[in-house]
Design a protein around this motif. Structure first.
Motif, PDB file in Angstrom:
ATOM      1  N   UNK A  14       0.826  -1.181  -0.003  1.00 29.36           N
ATOM      2  CA  UNK A  14      -0.136  -0.047   0.239  1.00 29.36           C
ATOM      3  C   UNK A  14       0.817   1.376   0.173  1.00 29.36           C
ATOM      4  N   UNK A  15       0.099   2.487  -0.090  1.00 30.52           N
ATOM      5  CA  UNK A  15       0.995   3.569  -0.080  1.00 30.52           C
ATOM      6  C   UNK A  15       1.358   3.914   1.475  1.00 30.52           C
ATOM      7  N   UNK A  16       0.479   3.471   2.218  1.00 28.57           N
ATOM      8  CA  UNK A  16       0.963   3.424   3.741  1.00 28.57           C
ATOM      9  C   UNK A  16       2.215   2.694   4.186  1.00 28.57           C
ATOM     10  N   UNK A  17       2.777   1.653   3.239  1.00 31.17           N
ATOM     11  CA  UNK A  17       3.798   0.806   3.417  1.00 31.17           C
ATOM     12  C   UNK A  17       4.754   1.647   3.011  1.00 31.17           C
ATOM     13  N   UNK A  18       4.742   2.366   1.859  1.00 29.78           N
ATOM     14  CA  UNK A  18       5.695   3.271   1.526  1.00 29.78           C
ATOM     15  C   UNK A  18       6.042   4.722   2.615  1.00 29.78           C
ATOM     16  N   UNK A  19       5.018   5.123   3.177  1.00 29.56           N
ATOM     17  CA  UNK A  19       4.934   6.215   4.010  1.00 29.56           C
ATOM     18  C   UNK A  19       5.791   5.576   5.148  1.00 29.56           C
ATOM     19  N   UNK A  20       5.323   4.435   5.664  1.00 30.67           N
ATOM     20  CA  UNK A  20       5.982   3.810   6.851  1.00 30.67           C
ATOM     21  C   UNK A  20       7.733   3.439   6.632  1.00 30.67           C
ATOM     22  N   UNK A  21       8.046   3.221   5.622  1.00 27.71           N
ATOM     23  CA  UNK A  21       9.344   3.079   4.971  1.00 27.71           C
ATOM     24  C   UNK A  21      10.229   4.409   5.278  1.00 27.71           C
ATOM     25  N   UNK A  22       9.505   5.461   4.665  1.00 25.35           N
ATOM     26  CA  UNK A  22       9.890   6.911   4.835  1.00 25.35           C
ATOM     27  C   UNK A  22      10.129   7.374   6.248  1.00 25.35           C
ATOM     28  N   UNK A  23       9.117   6.999   6.970  1.00 33.99           N
ATOM     29  CA  UNK A  23       9.291   7.179   8.411  1.00 33.99           C
ATOM     30  C   UNK A  23      10.346   6.661   9.098  1.00 33.99           C
ATOM     31  N   UNK A  24      10.302   5.358   8.936  1.00 32.58           N
ATOM     32  CA  UNK A  24      11.499   4.370   9.363  1.00 32.58           C
ATOM     33  C   UNK A  24      12.933   5.244   8.962  1.00 32.58           C
ATOM     34  N   UNK A  25      13.043   5.593   7.699  1.00 33.63           N
ATOM     35  CA  UNK A  25      14.297   6.103   7.349  1.00 33.63           C
ATOM     36  C   UNK A  25      14.560   7.466   7.932  1.00 33.63           C
ATOM     37  N   UNK A  26      13.637   8.094   8.328  1.00 28.41           N
ATOM     38  CA  UNK A  26      13.773   9.374   8.957  1.00 28.41           C
ATOM     39  C   UNK A  26      14.297   9.192  10.562  1.00 28.41           C
ATOM     40  N   UNK A  27      13.638   8.181  11.003  1.00 26.47           N
ATOM     41  CA  UNK A  27      14.075   7.935  12.456  1.00 26.47           C
ATOM     42  C   UNK A  27      15.528   7.301  12.279  1.00 26.47           C
ATOM     43  N   UNK A  28      15.736   6.747  11.524  1.00 22.77           N
ATOM     44  CA  UNK A  28      17.256   6.069  11.329  1.00 22.77           C
ATOM     45  C   UNK A  28      18.316   7.035  10.788  1.00 22.77           C
ATOM     46  N   UNK A  29      17.843   8.222  10.664  1.00 17.17           N
ATOM     47  CA  UNK A  29      18.796   9.221  10.268  1.00 17.17           C
ATOM     48  C   UNK A  29      19.106   9.182   8.717  1.00 17.17           C
ATOM     49  N   UNK A  30      18.644   8.641   7.984  1.00 16.21           N
ATOM     50  CA  UNK A  30      18.885   8.416   6.411  1.00 16.21           C
ATOM     51  C   UNK A  30      18.717  10.100   5.838  1.00 16.21           C
ATOM     52  N   UNK A  31      19.613  10.457   4.983  1.00 17.32           N
ATOM     53  CA  UNK A  31      19.426  11.996   4.579  1.00 17.32           C
ATOM     54  C   UNK A  31      18.395  12.039   3.718  1.00 17.32           C
TER      55      UNK A  31
END
Length: 331
Positions: A14-31
Motif C-alpha cells: 500500500x501507499x501506507x507501506x511506503x510512508x512507513x518506510x520513509x518514516x523509518x528512514x527518517x528515524x534512522x537518520x537517513x538523509x
C-alpha cells in the motif's frame, strides 16, 4: 558522505507501506528517501503522502522518465511537492530506456540525451518563476509561467545516466547525477566524465551532487542476502534491455555481461543468476551478514567525488528483509 534510502522497486502492499518506510528512514537518520517510478504506484501521489507523513528527511523520485510527462508539468509538480514537503524535495529524472519508454508508455525513444538536457533547462526556468519561451530541438514552449509563487528555495534537478555522454550532460546542466549499477572503479571513471561536463559548463564539479543507488541486503542469513542480490543483478543485466548490460561491459565485465544476458534471453534464469560471480556481486553492491554488508558498503563510501550512497534493495526482498537491511546499514 550522506547515506540515503532508495525505496524498493518491487510492488508494496500500500501507499501506507511506503510512508512507513520513509518514516523509518527518517528515524534512522537517513538523509534522503528516493522513490522509483516503474510500473506500480505513481511517484507523485506516493511522494505527497510521504511528505505529509514525515518532517525532516529529503524526498524525491529516482527517476521520473523524460518521456511520460512534459517538462512544464514536471516543473509544476516539483514546485508543488517542494511546497507540500516544506522545502525537502529534489527532482530526479532521466531518459530511462526503450523497454520502459516504448514498451510501457508507447512513446518513441528518440534523442534521449537532447530530451534530457532540454527538460532540465525548462524545468529550472519554470521553478525560477520565469515566463518560459523556449525554442529547442525537441520542445518549443511559448508564454508558460507558474500561476502560483515559485519556490523560495527551488529544488535541485538531478539527472540519471550510465554512459560517458549522459554523465557528462549531468555535470554540464544538472544539479546532481544519479548513478546505478556501478563498480567502484567504474564509478571513478564516470566521475571523470562528470568533471569534464562541469568544466564545459563553466561550473564547479563540487556543486554537482553525486548519488549512487547501491543494491544492499544485510541479513543474519548472509547467504540468503547474497542470493537475493545475485538474482537482482541477473534480472537487470539480462532482463531490462541493453543499458545495464552495456554499462557493465564498459566496466571490465564485457564477456560476463553478455553471457548473463544470453542466458536470461534464452529463458535460463537460473544459469544467468549463477553467472553473477562472488567477485561481480561484491563489485556491484553490499550483501551478506550485517558485518559483511557494512564492509562492502564502505568501499563505495570511500570513492572520492561521491557525495551520497543510497541503500537500495533486491527486487525479491520482502518487507522484513528491507527493514532489517535499513536497520543494519543505518548511518
Amino acid at each position: 558522505m550522506s547515506v540515503d534510502i532508495h525505496l524498493p522497486v518491487s510492488a508494496q502492499p500500500s501507499v501506507d507501506t511506503l510512508v512507513d518506510l520513509a518514516q523509518r528512514a527518517e528515524e534512522l537518520d537517513y538523509g534522503h528517501v528516493w522513490l522509483p517510478e516503474t510500473w506500480g504506484r505513481d511517484a507523485v501521489t506516493a511522494l505527497t503522502a510521504m511528505a505529509q507523513g514525515t518532517d525532516e528527511v529529503g524526498l524525491g523520485p529516482s527517476i521520473w522518465n523524460v518521456y511520460s510527462r512534459s517538462p512544464a508539468l514536471v516543473g509544476q509538480t516539483a514546485a508543488t511537492l517542494q511546497e507540500v514537503s516544506d522545502g525537502r524535495f529534489r527532482v530526479g529524472l532521466g531518459p530511462s530506456g526503450p523497454a520502459v519508454v516504448e514498451g510501457w508508455h508507447g512513446s518513441d525513444f528518440d534523442r534521449p540525451l537532447r530530451r534530457t538536457r532540454e527538460s532540465i533547462e525548462i524545468i529550472k526556468a519554470v521553478l525560477a518563476g520565469e515566463q518560459v519561451n523556449y525554442d529547442g530541438d525537441v520542445f518549443t514552449l511559448g508564454g508558460f509561467r507558474l500561476r502560483c509563487d515559485p519556490p523560495e528555495d527551488p529544488p535541485g534537478v538531478d539527472a540519471a545516466g550510465m554512459g560517458p555522454k549522459a554523465v557528462e550532460l549531468s555535470g554540464r546542466f544538472a544539479d546532481g547525477w544519479h548513478a546505478t549499477m556501478f563498480t567502484p572503479d567504474g564509478l571513478r571513471e564516470r566521475l571523470d566524465d562528470l568533471r569534464r561536463g562541469a568544466d564545459l559548463g563553466d561550473r564547479d564539479p563540487e556543486d554537482v551532487r553525486t548519488t549512487l543507488s547501491l543494491t544492499c541486503c544485510a541479513l543474519p542469513d548472509g547467504e540468503r542476502a547474497r542470493d537475493l542480490a545475485r538474482q537482482h543483478a541477473a534480472f537487470y543485466v539480462g532482463g531490462m534491455g541493453t543499458y545495464y548490460r552495456d554499462s557493465l561491459a564498459r566496466q571490465g565485465y564485457e564477456e560476463r555481461a553478455h553471457d548473463i544476458a544470453a542466458a536470461w534471453g534464452s529463458g535460463d534464469k537460473e544459469r544467468a543468476t549463477e553467472l553473477v560471480s562472488d567477485e561481480l556481486l561484491d563489485d556491484l553492491g553490499a550483501a551478506g551478514t550485517p558485518e559483511r554488508a557494512r564492509e562492502e558498503l564502505q568501499k563505495f563510501r570511500d570513492v572520492d567525488g561521491l557525495d551520497r550512497v543510497a541503500v537500495s534493495f533486491p527486487r525479491g526482498a520482502d518487507l522484513d528483509q528491507v527493514r532489517e537491511t535499513m536497520d543494519a546499514l543505518a548511518p
